[in-house]
Design a protein around this motif. Structure first.
Motif, short mmCIF file in Angstrom:
data_model
loop_
_atom_site.label_atom_id
_atom_site.label_comp_id
_atom_site.label_asym_id
_atom_site.label_seq_id
_atom_site.Cartn_x
_atom_site.Cartn_y
_atom_site.Cartn_z
N THR A 11 0.80 -1.22 0.00
CA THR A 11 0.00 0.00 0.00
C THR A 11 0.83 1.27 0.00
OG1 THR A 11 -0.14 -0.09 2.41
CG2 THR A 11 -1.96 -1.08 1.17
N CYS A 12 2.09 1.18 0.37
CA CYS A 12 2.89 2.40 0.45
C CYS A 12 4.38 2.06 0.39
CB CYS A 12 2.58 3.17 1.73
SG CYS A 12 3.10 2.30 3.22
N HIS A 14 6.51 2.28 2.66
CA HIS A 14 6.95 1.54 3.83
C HIS A 14 6.86 0.04 3.61
CE1 HIS A 14 6.70 -0.10 7.99
NE2 HIS A 14 7.73 0.70 8.12
N CYS A 15 5.81 -0.38 2.93
CA CYS A 15 5.67 -1.80 2.57
C CYS A 15 6.87 -2.25 1.74
CB CYS A 15 4.40 -2.03 1.75
SG CYS A 15 2.88 -1.66 2.63
CU LIG Z 1 2.80 0.27 3.41
#
Ligand SMILES: [Cu+2]
Length: 67
Positions: A11-12, A14-15
């Protein structure tokens, strides 16, 4: 060898960072490049065993590939 894995739970950024860190522990995985918008990760690896291990590692981390 290279394989583009589709991972719907991305999703972002960070993933992607988590995925890159996890795959850094897999022997035979040389390079990982991700695309958040496409929810894909391009994995460069040395043999099929490395890709299998990468898939298992991703599934364990909550980023199971669909292919
Ligand atoms: Cu994420």
């Amino acid at each position: 060898m290279q394989k583009t894995l589709t991972i719907p739970t991305i999703t972002c950024n960070h993933c992607l960072m988590s995925i890159k860190r996890e795959l850094g522990f897999v022997d035979g995985v040389d390079y990982v490049d991700g695309n958040v918008g496409a929810k894909t990760v391009l994995v460069t690896y040395t043999d099929d065993a490395a890709l299998d291990q990468a898939r298992a590692m991703l599934a364990e981390a909550g980023y199971a590939p669909t292919n």
